[in-house]
Write a protein that holds these residues in place. Structure first.
Motif, PDB file in Angstrom:
ATOM      1  N   GLU A 123      51.742  47.230  46.332  1.00 38.43           N
ATOM      2  CA  GLU A 123      51.738  45.812  46.692  1.00 38.43           C
ATOM      3  C   GLU A 123      52.260  45.638  48.113  1.00 38.43           C
ATOM      4  O   GLU A 123      53.082  46.423  48.577  1.00 38.43           O
ATOM      5  N   GLY A 169      40.753  35.244  47.835  1.00 41.75           N
ATOM      6  CA  GLY A 169      40.624  35.736  46.473  1.00 41.75           C
ATOM      7  C   GLY A 169      39.509  35.001  45.774  1.00 41.75           C
ATOM      8  O   GLY A 169      39.043  33.964  46.243  1.00 41.75           O
ATOM      9  N   GLU A 222      44.585  39.530  44.412  1.00 38.39           N
ATOM     10  CA  GLU A 222      45.100  40.109  43.193  1.00 38.39           C
ATOM     11  C   GLU A 222      44.408  41.444  42.924  1.00 38.39           C
ATOM     12  O   GLU A 222      43.172  41.539  42.983  1.00 38.39           O
ATOM     13  N   ALA A 224      50.008  42.567  42.270  1.00 35.86           N
ATOM     14  CA  ALA A 224      49.549  42.881  40.917  1.00 35.86           C
ATOM     15  C   ALA A 224      49.185  41.597  40.184  1.00 35.86           C
ATOM     16  O   ALA A 224      49.674  40.517  40.506  1.00 35.86           O
ATOM     17  N   HIS A 225      48.338  41.739  39.198  1.00 32.72           N
ATOM     18  CA  HIS A 225      47.925  40.615  38.356  1.00 32.72           C
ATOM     19  C   HIS A 225      49.142  40.079  37.620  1.00 32.72           C
ATOM     20  O   HIS A 225      49.898  40.830  37.005  1.00 32.72           O
ATOM     21  N   GLU A 226      49.355  38.780  37.706  1.00 35.65           N
ATOM     22  CA  GLU A 226      50.487  38.145  37.029  1.00 35.65           C
ATOM     23  C   GLU A 226      50.013  37.569  35.712  1.00 35.65           C
ATOM     24  O   GLU A 226      49.143  36.710  35.686  1.00 35.65           O
ATOM     25  N   GLU A 227      50.575  38.084  34.630  1.00 39.78           N
ATOM     26  CA  GLU A 227      50.224  37.579  33.301  1.00 39.78           C
ATOM     27  C   GLU A 227      50.853  36.207  33.115  1.00 39.78           C
ATOM     28  O   GLU A 227      52.010  35.977  33.464  1.00 39.78           O
ATOM     29  N   GLU A 228      50.054  35.274  32.611  1.00 39.34           N
ATOM     30  CA  GLU A 228      50.582  33.941  32.332  1.00 39.34           C
ATOM     31  C   GLU A 228      51.420  33.987  31.072  1.00 39.34           C
ATOM     32  O   GLU A 228      51.003  34.577  30.070  1.00 39.34           O
ATOM     33  N   GLY A 267      42.635  44.351  41.111  1.00 42.83           N
ATOM     34  CA  GLY A 267      41.688  44.275  40.012  1.00 42.83           C
ATOM     35  C   GLY A 267      40.754  43.083  40.142  1.00 42.83           C
ATOM     36  O   GLY A 267      39.824  42.934  39.353  1.00 42.83           O
ATOM     37  N   GLY A 268      40.971  42.245  41.147  1.00 39.76           N
ATOM     38  CA  GLY A 268      40.131  41.073  41.373  1.00 39.76           C
ATOM     39  C   GLY A 268      39.082  41.348  42.440  1.00 39.76           C
ATOM     40  O   GLY A 268      38.716  42.488  42.722  1.00 39.76           O
ATOM     41  N   ALA A 320      42.970  48.174  41.497  1.00 37.35           N
ATOM     42  CA  ALA A 320      44.283  48.098  40.871  1.00 37.35           C
ATOM     43  C   ALA A 320      44.960  49.463  40.941  1.00 37.35           C
ATOM     44  O   ALA A 320      46.185  49.564  40.954  1.00 37.35           O
TER      45      ALA A 320
END
Length: 179
Positions: free
Chosen positions: A144, A38, A58, A171-175, A60-61, A135
């Motif tokens: 996923e 990544g 991730e 998926a992107h993990e929101e902090e 979208g990365g 994404a």
């Protein structure tokens, strides 16, 4: 007697000079130190290899693809990305409300806009490419899970080798905001 000797000599010459399609085309090209990381995983690569952890990408990365390529007159590199769980090879398969990511990306040596200038077919190449991790595809989120990243390498003689890695895409993990 002399006639028989000439005939036998010609037969022996013909027998030993026949092309039985056993000519070797040369050594196979090689892929070594193949990694998929990544965009923020460069420092954790050694840890992942030591601990046997799966590479995480991730959605979208960006993925960084690295490998050391070797062979005689390298011609083409192909990256085939496909769903790994259950190992189906359908190009795009919807499962519920998500889509499995499948993609083939080709790079060439010795052509205009290629990995090397036109007419240059190297014997060694430090391969480094960045690709986007989608994404969503066709308006549906990417599923996923485990994906196979299979790297193929061909030389000018058509010799081929390949190496595969399994990568977990999530998926992107929101902090969470600190209170």
């Amino acid at each position: 007697m002399k006639k028989n000797f000439v005939l036998i000599s010609l037969l022996l010459i013909g027998l030993f000079s026949c092309d039985n399609d056993t000519d070797e085309q040369g050594p196979l090209p090689t892929i070594s130190n193949y990694t998929v990381e990544g965009e923020h995983d460069h420092d954790s690569h050694e840890r992942s290899l030591d601990e046997g952890e799966e590479t995480e990408l991730e959605m979208g990365g960006e993925a960084h693809i690295d490998a050391e390529l070797a062979g005689q007159n390298l011609k083409t590199v192909l990256l085939d990305i496909h769903w790994g769980e259950g190992h189906t090879h359908d190009r795009v398969q919807s499962v519920e409300d998500s889509v499995q990511w499948t993609e083939k990306i080709e790079w060439n040596f010795g052509v205009e806009g290629g990995l090397t200038p036109e007419g240059i077919f190297p014997s060694n190449h430090d391969f480094h490419q960045h690709i986007d991790v989608p994404a969503e595809i066709d308006g549906k989120p990417v599923r996923e899970g485990e994906y196979h990243f299979v790297l193929f390498l061909w030389d000018q003689d058509g010799n081929e080798t390949q190496q595969a890695l399994t990568v977990h895409v999530h998926a992107h993990e929101e902090e969470e905001a600190e209170l």
